[in-house]
Design a protein around this motif. Structure first.
Motif, PDB file in Angstrom:
ATOM      1  N   LEU A 614      24.497  80.907 -47.447  1.00 31.94           N
ATOM      2  CA  LEU A 614      24.082  82.115 -48.167  1.00 31.94           C
ATOM      3  C   LEU A 614      22.584  82.350 -48.069  1.00 31.94           C
ATOM      4  N   GLU A 615      21.855  81.342 -47.592  1.00 30.03           N
ATOM      5  CA  GLU A 615      20.405  81.436 -47.524  1.00 30.03           C
ATOM      6  C   GLU A 615      19.953  81.946 -46.158  1.00 30.03           C
ATOM      7  N   LYS A 616      18.703  82.360 -46.086  1.00 30.16           N
ATOM      8  CA  LYS A 616      18.139  82.847 -44.827  1.00 30.16           C
ATOM      9  C   LYS A 616      18.224  81.753 -43.761  1.00 30.16           C
ATOM     10  N   GLY A 617      18.705  82.141 -42.596  1.00 25.18           N
ATOM     11  CA  GLY A 617      18.838  81.199 -41.502  1.00 25.18           C
ATOM     12  C   GLY A 617      20.097  80.360 -41.548  1.00 25.18           C
ATOM     13  N   GLY A 618      20.823  80.444 -42.667  1.00 28.83           N
ATOM     14  CA  GLY A 618      22.052  79.641 -42.768  1.00 28.83           C
ATOM     15  C   GLY A 618      23.153  80.175 -41.881  1.00 28.83           C
ATOM     16  N   CYS A 619      23.147  81.511 -41.715  1.00 28.64           N
ATOM     17  CA  CYS A 619      24.081  82.166 -40.798  1.00 28.64           C
ATOM     18  C   CYS A 619      23.465  83.508 -40.455  1.00 28.64           C
ATOM     19  N   GLY A 620      22.758  83.543 -39.329  1.00 29.79           N
ATOM     20  CA  GLY A 620      21.961  84.711 -39.012  1.00 29.79           C
ATOM     21  C   GLY A 620      20.649  84.668 -39.768  1.00 29.79           C
ATOM     22  N   ASP A 621      19.828  85.633 -39.548  1.00 33.28           N
ATOM     23  CA  ASP A 621      18.493  85.640 -40.167  1.00 33.28           C
ATOM     24  C   ASP A 621      18.559  85.739 -41.683  1.00 33.28           C
ATOM     25  N   ALA A 622      19.512  86.526 -42.201  1.00 33.67           N
ATOM     26  CA  ALA A 622      19.562  86.781 -43.641  1.00 33.67           C
ATOM     27  C   ALA A 622      20.618  85.958 -44.362  1.00 33.67           C
ATOM     28  N   GLY A 623      21.321  85.091 -43.651  1.00 28.15           N
ATOM     29  CA  GLY A 623      22.454  84.405 -44.263  1.00 28.15           C
ATOM     30  C   GLY A 623      23.672  85.316 -44.235  1.00 28.15           C
ATOM     31  N   VAL A 624      24.778  84.837 -44.790  1.00 24.47           N
ATOM     32  CA  VAL A 624      26.006  85.641 -44.809  1.00 24.47           C
ATOM     33  C   VAL A 624      25.745  86.945 -45.556  1.00 24.47           C
ATOM     34  N   VAL A 625      26.178  88.049 -44.960  1.00 28.62           N
ATOM     35  CA  VAL A 625      25.881  89.376 -45.497  1.00 28.62           C
ATOM     36  C   VAL A 625      27.057  89.970 -46.269  1.00 28.62           C
ATOM     37  N   LYS A 626      28.263  89.879 -45.737  1.00 25.14           N
ATOM     38  CA  LYS A 626      29.419  90.541 -46.358  1.00 25.14           C
ATOM     39  C   LYS A 626      29.675  89.990 -47.759  1.00 25.14           C
ATOM     40  N   LYS A 627      29.864  90.936 -48.711  1.00 25.57           N
ATOM     41  CA  LYS A 627      30.020  90.544 -50.111  1.00 25.57           C
ATOM     42  C   LYS A 627      31.254  89.676 -50.340  1.00 25.57           C
ATOM     43  N   GLU A 628      32.376  90.052 -49.697  1.00 21.06           N
ATOM     44  CA  GLU A 628      33.603  89.295 -49.942  1.00 21.06           C
ATOM     45  C   GLU A 628      33.500  87.877 -49.390  1.00 21.06           C
ATOM     46  N   VAL A 629      32.735  87.713 -48.282  1.00 20.89           N
ATOM     47  CA  VAL A 629      32.563  86.374 -47.720  1.00 20.89           C
ATOM     48  C   VAL A 629      31.642  85.551 -48.610  1.00 20.89           C
ATOM     49  N   ARG A 630      30.589  86.158 -49.104  1.00 18.61           N
ATOM     50  CA  ARG A 630      29.677  85.462 -50.015  1.00 18.61           C
ATOM     51  C   ARG A 630      30.416  85.011 -51.278  1.00 18.61           C
ATOM     52  N   LYS A 631      31.261  85.888 -51.797  1.00 17.10           N
ATOM     53  CA  LYS A 631      32.017  85.553 -53.007  1.00 17.10           C
ATOM     54  C   LYS A 631      32.944  84.376 -52.750  1.00 17.10           C
ATOM     55  N   LEU A 632      33.581  84.371 -51.594  1.00 15.72           N
ATOM     56  CA  LEU A 632      34.491  83.269 -51.258  1.00 15.72           C
ATOM     57  C   LEU A 632      33.721  81.964 -51.120  1.00 15.72           C
ATOM     58  N   ILE A 633      32.584  82.007 -50.434  1.00 16.99           N
ATOM     59  CA  ILE A 633      31.768  80.792 -50.257  1.00 16.99           C
ATOM     60  C   ILE A 633      31.338  80.235 -51.611  1.00 16.99           C
ATOM     61  N   GLU A 634      30.874  81.107 -52.481  1.00 19.62           N
ATOM     62  CA  GLU A 634      30.422  80.665 -53.808  1.00 19.62           C
ATOM     63  C   GLU A 634      31.560  80.040 -54.606  1.00 19.62           C
ATOM     64  N   GLU A 635      32.739  80.637 -54.509  1.00 21.73           N
ATOM     65  CA  GLU A 635      33.888  80.130 -55.275  1.00 21.73           C
ATOM     66  C   GLU A 635      34.323  78.764 -54.767  1.00 21.73           C
ATOM     67  N   VAL A 636      34.420  78.596 -53.456  1.00 19.47           N
ATOM     68  CA  VAL A 636      34.820  77.305 -52.898  1.00 19.47           C
ATOM     69  C   VAL A 636      33.764  76.248 -53.219  1.00 19.47           C
ATOM     70  N   ALA A 637      32.510  76.617 -53.105  1.00 14.38           N
ATOM     71  CA  ALA A 637      31.420  75.655 -53.329  1.00 14.38           C
ATOM     72  C   ALA A 637      31.344  75.197 -54.778  1.00 14.38           C
ATOM     73  N   THR A 638      31.459  76.134 -55.699  1.00 17.13           N
ATOM     74  CA  THR A 638      31.223  75.798 -57.114  1.00 17.13           C
ATOM     75  C   THR A 638      32.474  75.317 -57.845  1.00 17.13           C
ATOM     76  N   LYS A 639      33.658  75.762 -57.429  1.00 17.64           N
ATOM     77  CA  LYS A 639      34.874  75.424 -58.177  1.00 17.64           C
ATOM     78  C   LYS A 639      35.729  74.341 -57.523  1.00 17.64           C
ATOM     79  N   LEU A 640      35.625  74.181 -56.212  1.00 18.05           N
ATOM     80  CA  LEU A 640      36.457  73.195 -55.526  1.00 18.05           C
ATOM     81  C   LEU A 640      35.676  72.015 -54.976  1.00 18.05           C
ATOM     82  N   CYS A 641      34.350  72.156 -54.898  1.00 20.65           N
ATOM     83  CA  CYS A 641      33.524  71.073 -54.344  1.00 20.65           C
ATOM     84  C   CYS A 641      32.645  70.481 -55.434  1.00 20.65           C
ATOM     85  N   PRO A 642      32.635  69.152 -55.579  1.00 17.32           N
ATOM     86  CA  PRO A 642      31.805  68.514 -56.619  1.00 17.32           C
ATOM     87  C   PRO A 642      30.327  68.587 -56.286  1.00 17.32           C
TER      88      PRO A 642
END
Length: 642
Positions: A614-642
């Motif tokens: 989600l951060e700059k340079g993490g995927c492209g210059d600006a990080g992941v751009v699409k809102k639905e993809v960002r939401k999915l990444i945040e959900e998997v990271a915060t709710k399924l990963c310790p």
């Protein structure tokens, strides 16, 4: 003096089940098993009541196999008395092809004679059949054939088959079902020694046990002796035992509730609902073992240990206690309590590669490779292979199957593919894999392929060429297998037989230098994860289809590691990140290996790897751009990963 005990095994389908079961049900079922017990020089079986014949001289003919069950110390007269006691229980009108059949009777007799039981492949056949979508859909049809059947065993003709049945197979299924059912319940014989009903009924010295007027149509086990009941306890995690008697009025009031629970709560090989009629056979010994003095009594068992007992006809309490037993036996997955809207919104449809190439160009390319081959081996010659391509495969794919006969044979496709794979390099085989990629978009090709997933399956033959293959073949092969995973039968069989080979290909491809290869690998990964997710959801819901899930803890761990490594390395393509994150979320969400996965996710710093996207340079210059993809990444990271 002891006497030998054998079980005779017959296939009521006469080999048809072995040939067609995979096509009809998606599972390989080698036979529709009928069994009889052979002891004291007699073959005894259940159909039109309890019947007797000379061994191997019943209307079923010679047995397919004979199983030695050891010896019995019971004398013949005692066994005859036992059969006389249970004959009013095993009457023609109670026979049901799935729930109360010859194997139920044989298993009871074995328990009485030896303390043993039938092999699991025979006992579990109804559960295996009903666990398939086809079997579940056909269940009402089978029930309708046996419901309300007269004591002469006359079957109701099968009604129209359910809409889930392929029209091409409806007539075959209906006639096969009628033939199997008729053979199972008949006691006619074409042999010199006819079967007969066992033991003419003597003049009763006490009132006979009332005969129920309806057939058993729920998955209820019957136990008439301690050995058969103990076998149920050994082979099922959770058991609900219903102690009843023929003269018990309250038992008849609560029995429909027990049968409804058995029908709705049974899970293949995990849960058993057992009816023990204390007036039948040695059932009173089972009641005495557990101190049962009144009927109805319900005793619940977990892992063979008694957990609860209740008496009387309190239906709400019975339902509550059964639900509590199942909760203890099969606690819900911890992630079912989480709110995961982004993951739940993921469509589980397979990602398909549906673009059709210029087929004439493909044909020309393959023909050039064939002509240039210095030598040729295999059953199909060079010319025969070219003819199959030009006259069979290419016309079919051009027509999309619409203008050719529906019974077209795909066997030549397989033969040509085997010859091509044996004589061409992987770099020359990519057009062949591409033809199968397009072919697997057609239901007819998928249906045929689902029944041919042995060593000579075109899918597996082409997969065997994956090691060290060039880019063009690797990407085409990944797309072909992705399309194959759109068919749930093929998907299941590939996971059972070729999971390791597919995973090796997929893991290496996720780390490939070429983005097209990585995207194809991410697509295949998603299709595999989506297939498992569908089955895991059904299992959590208690549906029979979920019993078909093929779990493998080591694979879950390997795939999680590969997905995280792929995500960490992916710095440019947002669609690859999207598919890998979705795959990871689906894989973790309902995995039975959640404790091991949680530790692994923590060690590999999964949360950080995901959030970096989600951060700059993490995927492209600006990080992941699409809102639905960002939401999915945040959900998997915060709710399924310790």
């Amino acid at each position: 003096m002891s006497a030998p005990v054998e079980v005779y095994v017959y296939d009521l389908s006469k080999g048809v089940a072995s040939q067609l079961s995979l096509q009809l049900t998606g599972k390989q079922i080698d036979g529709v098993w009928h069994t009889s017990v052979v002891v004291f020089g007699k073959e005894i079986f259940y159909g039109q009541g309890i019947c007797e014949a000379e061994p191997g001289r019943s209307h079923h003919g010679s047995p397919l196999r004979v199983i030695n069950m050891g010896e019995t110390s019971i004398d013949e007269q005692t066994f005859v008395e036992y059969l006389d006691q249970i004959k009013e229980h095993y009457t023609a009108d109670k026979y049901h092809l799935l729930d109360f059949n010859c194997n139920s009777f044989t298993n009871d007799c074995l328990g009485f004679l030896t303390g043993g039981s039938l092999p699991s492949y025979i006992k579990d056949l109804p559960s295996d059949f009903l666990s398939t979508p086809f079997g579940a859909a056909l269940r009402p049809t089978i029930d309708a054939m046996f419901k309300g059947r007269a004591s002469n065993g006359v079957l109701t003709p099968p009604p129209d088959l359910p809409n889930t049945t392929d029209p091409a197979n409806s007539a075959l299924t209906s006639s096969l079902l009628q033939a199997v059912a008729a053979s199972a319940t008949s006691n006619n014989s074409g042999s010199p020694s006819s079967s007969r009903n066992y033991l003419p009924t003597p003049a009763p010295t006490s009132p006979p046990t009332p005969v129920q007027g309806n057939s058993l149509t729920t998955p209820v086990h019957i136990a008439t002796n301690p050995s058969s009941f103990h076998n149920v306890l050994r082979t099922h995690r959770a058991v609900v035992a219903f102690f009843t008697s023929a003269t018990c009025g309250p038992c008849r009031m609560i029995e429909p509730v027990f049968e409804e629970l058995a029908k709705s709560k049974s899970r293949a090989n995990d849960v058993a609902f057992v009816k023990i009629d204390l007036s039948v056979g040695m059932s009173s010994a089972v009641g005495g073992e557990y101190g049962v003095r009144v009927t109805p009594t319900f005793i619940l068992f977990l892992d063979g240990n008694k957990t609860h007992e209740m008496k009387g006809i309190n239906a709400p309490e019975l339902r509550t206690q059964v639900d509590l037993l199942l909760y203890q036996a099969f606690p819900p997955h911890p992630h079912t309590a989480l709110s995961l809207p982004a993951i739940e919104a993921i469509p589980l449809n397979a990602i398909l590669f549906s673009q059709v190439p210029n087929l004439d160009v493909v044909l020309t390319k393959v023909t050039e490779f064939i002509d240039a081959a210095p030598s040729w081996s295999g059953s199909a010659t060079k010319e025969a292979t070219k003819q199959i391509l030009a006259k069979n495969i290419i016309p079919y794919l051009k027509a999309r199957g619409s203008s050719l006969p529906p019974n077209i044979s795909f066997e030549p496709w397989r033969d040509a593919t085997i010859s091509l794979a044996a004589n061409l390099s992987a770099g020359q085989l990519f057009p062949v894999a591409d033809l199968w990629r397009v072919g697997l978009l057609q239901p007819a090709v998928c249906g045929w392929s689902a029944t041919k997933l042995g060593p000579e399956s075109p899918i597996l033959v082409l997969l065997s060429k994956a090691e060290d293959a060039p880019r063009n073949y690797t990407v085409t092969l990944l797309k072909m297998i992705s399309n194959a995973f759109a068919n749930k039968v093929i998907a299941r069989e590939l996971l059972l037989s070729s999971r390791s080979s597919i995973t090796t290909l997929m893991v290496a491809s996720l780390l490939h230098d070429d983005a097209t290869v990585r995207l194809a690998a991410a697509s295949l990964t998603f299709n595999m994860a989506a297939h498992l997710q569908r089955l895991r959801v059904e299992k959590v819901r208690g549906n029979a289809e979920g019993d078909d899930v093929s779990e493998n803890e080591d694979w879950d761990l390997e795939m999680t590691t590969a997905l995280l490594e792929g995500l960490e390395r992916e710095k440019a393509n947002e669609e690859i990140v999207h598919r890998l994150t979705a795959s990871l979320g689906l894989l973790i969400r309902l995995s039975p290996s959640i404790e091991q996965l949680t530790s692994l996710l923590e060690v590999l710093q999964a949360q950080k790897i995901l959030k970096d996207k989600l951060e700059k340079g993490g995927c492209g210059d600006a990080g992941v751009v699409k809102k639905e993809v960002r939401k999915l990444i945040e959900e998997v990271a915060t709710k399924l990963c310790p």
